[in-house]
Design an enzyme around this catalytic site. Sequence first.
Site: not given
Ligand code: NAD
Length: 464
Positions: A254, A198, A200, A203, A220
């Site tokens: 990403c 997800g 940063t 994360g 990631e």
């Molecule tokens: P996000 O960070 O919004 O959500 C990711 C996950 O985190 C979801 O399952 C969500 O339910 C959970 N989440 C949300 N709030 C949380 C919290 N407070 N505590 C714990 N978990 C929580 O990310 P997104 O919008 O789903 O994805 C987009 C981002 O992810 C972009 O920045 C993208 O670059 C990155 N990404 C990285 C990779 C990689 O492989 N490195 C792949 C895809 C996306």
Amino acid sequence: MTTVAPASTDTSDIPSVVAKLRKTFATGRTRDVAWRKRQLEALEKLVTENEGAIAEALEKDLGRKPFEAWLADIASTASEAADAAKNVGKWTKRKHRLLEKAQLPGRAWIEYEPFGVVLVIGAWNFPFALTLGPAVGALAAGNAVVLKPSEVSPASSALMAELVPKYLDTDAVAVIEGDGAVSQELIAQGFDKLCFTGGTEIGRKVYQAAAEHLTPVTLELGGKSPVIVAADADIAVAAKRIAWTKLINSGQICIAPDYLLVDASVRDELVAKIGETIAKFEAGSSGKKIVNERHFGRLTAALAATKGDVAVGGGSNAANIEIEPTVVVDPALDEPLMTDEIFGPILPIVTVKNLDEAIDFVNSRPKPLAAYLFTKSKATRERVIKEVTAGGMLVNHLLFQFSTTKLPFGGVGPSGMGSYHGRFGFEEFSHRKSVLTKPTRPDLTTMIYPPYTDKAWKLARKLF
Ligand code: NAD
């Protein structure tokens, strides 16, 4: 059935689901290599036998075309699972090490041990690949697994919750649906390992919550992945490859090309060719669908705030949450298009005087998940490989570093920690236990047991 669905706030079942998985892990069932192989084969079947349903869910959640659904979510997950099923027997083998003289007699090896119960939190942009993909490594390593797909892609999340119990061992693999609150409740259970995909900022929150339990994490994350286009690049091919990969999944990738750093001498030619390519690839399309209104609002606001020249596109349609493929030439470096990860079909192009300026630009910003370069010159290629830090690098193409099992995939610094794919996924979800065995006789340590004589000391100095 080990599925809790679809609960955005009801977290009452979580402790019992995790307890069930812990119990299964304690029996040793998941350590059996034959069990791992069966799960991996079943995971491959799960995606290949349900191609139609998966494509439908991706169309519903993301407006994704079936070809892109197959390429990015189905084929990539299936080949990861197939590769792991084929190689898991080899991967689990002990890795013997030669000991130093002072340690002889004795034998040493690395024993790959599963962590226990692993939590995988997925992202919405490739909901299957980024939830089931990490599960491949976790299962190959012999762990029990909880999968928490993203609530932002609800059809995909519901489909995983439906299919996973049909294909995988329900005593060892569970899907728990829900949002960030559910993720936090899960993390609070104290998992043995956590893999999060997800943004940063989230994360950071995941890392903080995991620290409470000293749960080891794989993060990631995202960031702005630059593309350097050198003066000697093959512009015709670069334009096609950049336009294609920027528009797959509407730029919500990403490792999508976030922005370009283009040598001034080829800038205009590249902008024109990207424009021509977009016109060809997107003929008949009204725009690229954005995942939801929040992201649509973020992207249109960034576009409205630009001080650059909109060379291609620029339009949007709030009713359909669509944005035209857009190219912005020379935006201000402190505007949102150049400070935040774009994650949409907007491509800023920054003109640079030379390669030095491009390298300095990338290195003055947070370390990206991917760095790309277009050049025909070996010297330029070698310079960029040596001087630019990034999670991964691809020269003269984009995205394909994700779809090989031969390379680790992951970020560095703010773009993440840890990596997976192929054997690297198995290693990431395994504890490398050091094992040293020694015979009891002859008991050579007698020579240095106390009381410590000068002779013993001399010998010890020689040995160690
Ligand atoms: P996000 O960070 O919004 O959500 C990711 C996950 O985190 C979801 O399952 C969500 O339910 C959970 N989440 C949300 N709030 C949380 C919290 N407070 N505590 C714990 N978990 C929580 O990310 P997104 O919008 O789903 O994805 C987009 C981002 O992810 C972009 O920045 C993208 O670059 C990155 N990404 C990285 C990779 C990689 O492989 N490195 C792949 C895809 C996306």
